[in-house]
Scaffold this motif. Sequence first.
Motif, PDB file in Angstrom:
ATOM      1  N   GLU A  30       0.832  -1.211   0.000  1.00  0.00           N
ATOM      2  CA  GLU A  30       0.000   0.000   0.000  1.00  0.00           C
ATOM      3  C   GLU A  30       0.867   1.262   0.000  1.00  0.00           C
ATOM      4  O   GLU A  30       0.573   2.227  -0.709  1.00  0.00           O
ATOM      5  N   TRP A  31       1.917   1.269   0.815  1.00  0.00           N
ATOM      6  CA  TRP A  31       2.796   2.440   0.905  1.00  0.00           C
ATOM      7  C   TRP A  31       3.491   2.690  -0.433  1.00  0.00           C
ATOM      8  O   TRP A  31       3.565   3.826  -0.898  1.00  0.00           O
ATOM      9  N   ASP A  32       4.001   1.636  -1.056  1.00  0.00           N
ATOM     10  CA  ASP A  32       4.657   1.781  -2.360  1.00  0.00           C
ATOM     11  C   ASP A  32       3.686   2.321  -3.410  1.00  0.00           C
ATOM     12  O   ASP A  32       4.049   3.175  -4.221  1.00  0.00           O
ATOM     13  N   THR A  33       2.458   1.831  -3.382  1.00  0.00           N
ATOM     14  CA  THR A  33       1.447   2.299  -4.332  1.00  0.00           C
ATOM     15  C   THR A  33       1.164   3.783  -4.123  1.00  0.00           C
ATOM     16  O   THR A  33       1.129   4.561  -5.084  1.00  0.00           O
ATOM     17  N   MET A  34       0.971   4.192  -2.864  1.00  0.00           N
ATOM     18  CA  MET A  34       0.702   5.596  -2.567  1.00  0.00           C
ATOM     19  C   MET A  34       1.876   6.474  -2.996  1.00  0.00           C
ATOM     20  O   MET A  34       1.687   7.530  -3.604  1.00  0.00           O
ATOM     21  N   LEU A  35       3.072   6.027  -2.696  1.00  0.00           N
ATOM     22  CA  LEU A  35       4.257   6.799  -3.051  1.00  0.00           C
ATOM     23  C   LEU A  35       4.400   6.946  -4.559  1.00  0.00           C
ATOM     24  O   LEU A  35       4.734   8.019  -5.064  1.00  0.00           O
ATOM     25  N   TRP A  38       1.817   9.536  -5.658  1.00  0.00           N
ATOM     26  CA  TRP A  38       2.222  10.885  -5.237  1.00  0.00           C
ATOM     27  C   TRP A  38       3.339  11.407  -6.133  1.00  0.00           C
ATOM     28  O   TRP A  38       3.356  12.573  -6.501  1.00  0.00           O
ATOM     29  N   THR A  39       4.261  10.530  -6.489  1.00  0.00           N
ATOM     30  CA  THR A  39       5.370  10.917  -7.370  1.00  0.00           C
ATOM     31  C   THR A  39       4.847  11.316  -8.749  1.00  0.00           C
ATOM     32  O   THR A  39       5.253  12.339  -9.302  1.00  0.00           O
ATOM     33  N   LEU A  40       3.945  10.509  -9.289  1.00  0.00           N
ATOM     34  CA  LEU A  40       3.370  10.830 -10.597  1.00  0.00           C
ATOM     35  C   LEU A  40       2.610  12.155 -10.553  1.00  0.00           C
ATOM     36  O   LEU A  40       2.669  12.954 -11.498  1.00  0.00           O
ATOM     37  N   GLU A  41       1.899  12.404  -9.462  1.00  0.00           N
ATOM     38  CA  GLU A  41       1.160  13.663  -9.319  1.00  0.00           C
ATOM     39  C   GLU A  41       2.115  14.854  -9.249  1.00  0.00           C
ATOM     40  O   GLU A  41       1.863  15.906  -9.846  1.00  0.00           O
ATOM     41  N   ILE A  43       5.094  15.035 -10.559  1.00  0.00           N
ATOM     42  CA  ILE A  43       5.646  15.213 -11.918  1.00  0.00           C
ATOM     43  C   ILE A  43       4.620  15.916 -12.803  1.00  0.00           C
ATOM     44  O   ILE A  43       4.941  16.860 -13.523  1.00  0.00           O
ATOM     45  N   ARG A  44       3.364  15.470 -12.733  1.00  0.00           N
ATOM     46  CA  ARG A  44       2.307  16.079 -13.533  1.00  0.00           C
ATOM     47  C   ARG A  44       2.156  17.564 -13.212  1.00  0.00           C
ATOM     48  O   ARG A  44       2.098  18.408 -14.113  1.00  0.00           O
ATOM     49  N   ARG A  45       2.125  17.898 -11.930  1.00  0.00           N
ATOM     50  CA  ARG A  45       1.985  19.299 -11.546  1.00  0.00           C
ATOM     51  C   ARG A  45       3.196  20.116 -11.969  1.00  0.00           C
ATOM     52  O   ARG A  45       3.053  21.281 -12.355  1.00  0.00           O
ATOM     53  N   GLY A  46       4.374  19.519 -11.890  1.00  0.00           N
ATOM     54  CA  GLY A  46       5.581  20.223 -12.330  1.00  0.00           C
ATOM     55  C   GLY A  46       5.542  20.515 -13.810  1.00  0.00           C
ATOM     56  O   GLY A  46       5.931  21.610 -14.249  1.00  0.00           O
ATOM     57  N   LEU A  47       5.085  19.566 -14.576  1.00  0.00           N
ATOM     58  CA  LEU A  47       4.984  19.772 -16.032  1.00  0.00           C
ATOM     59  C   LEU A  47       3.945  20.840 -16.353  1.00  0.00           C
ATOM     60  O   LEU A  47       4.151  21.641 -17.271  1.00  0.00           O
ATOM     61  N   LEU A  48       2.832  20.854 -15.617  1.00  0.00           N
ATOM     62  CA  LEU A  48       1.811  21.871 -15.849  1.00  0.00           C
ATOM     63  C   LEU A  48       2.342  23.267 -15.503  1.00  0.00           C
ATOM     64  O   LEU A  48       2.034  24.236 -16.201  1.00  0.00           O
ATOM     65  N   ALA A  49       3.108  23.363 -14.446  1.00  0.00           N
ATOM     66  CA  ALA A  49       3.657  24.654 -14.026  1.00  0.00           C
ATOM     67  C   ALA A  49       4.708  25.163 -15.012  1.00  0.00           C
ATOM     68  O   ALA A  49       4.857  26.362 -15.212  1.00  0.00           O
ATOM     69  N   ALA A  50       5.415  24.235 -15.652  1.00  0.00           N
ATOM     70  CA  ALA A  50       6.476  24.622 -16.582  1.00  0.00           C
ATOM     71  C   ALA A  50       5.901  25.031 -17.931  1.00  0.00           C
ATOM     72  O   ALA A  50       6.570  25.716 -18.693  1.00  0.00           O
ATOM     73  N   ALA A  51       4.675  24.619 -18.207  1.00  0.00           N
ATOM     74  CA  ALA A  51       4.084  24.899 -19.517  1.00  0.00           C
ATOM     75  C   ALA A  51       3.550  26.304 -19.624  1.00  0.00           C
ATOM     76  O   ALA A  51       3.358  27.044 -18.763  1.00  0.00           O
TER      77      ALA A  51
END
Length: 51
Positions: A30-35, A38-41, A43-51
């Motif tokens: 469960e912890w690995d799945t959550m992590l 969270w990591t993918l989220e 990255i997604r937010r970082g890409l949105l902010a950079a665009a």
Amino acid sequence: MSKATQRREKKLAQDLRNLAVSNPARFVHEWDTMLRYWTLEAIRRGLLAAA
């Protein structure tokens, strides 16, 4: 932070504590799945902010 968010986070913390004691292998899964999500989220937010 809203009270609903605080309740959700408190429940999640309690559930994870219980799982760590009762079923350590499931906790790790469960912890690995959550992590991973969270990591993918982050990255997604970082890409949105950079665009």
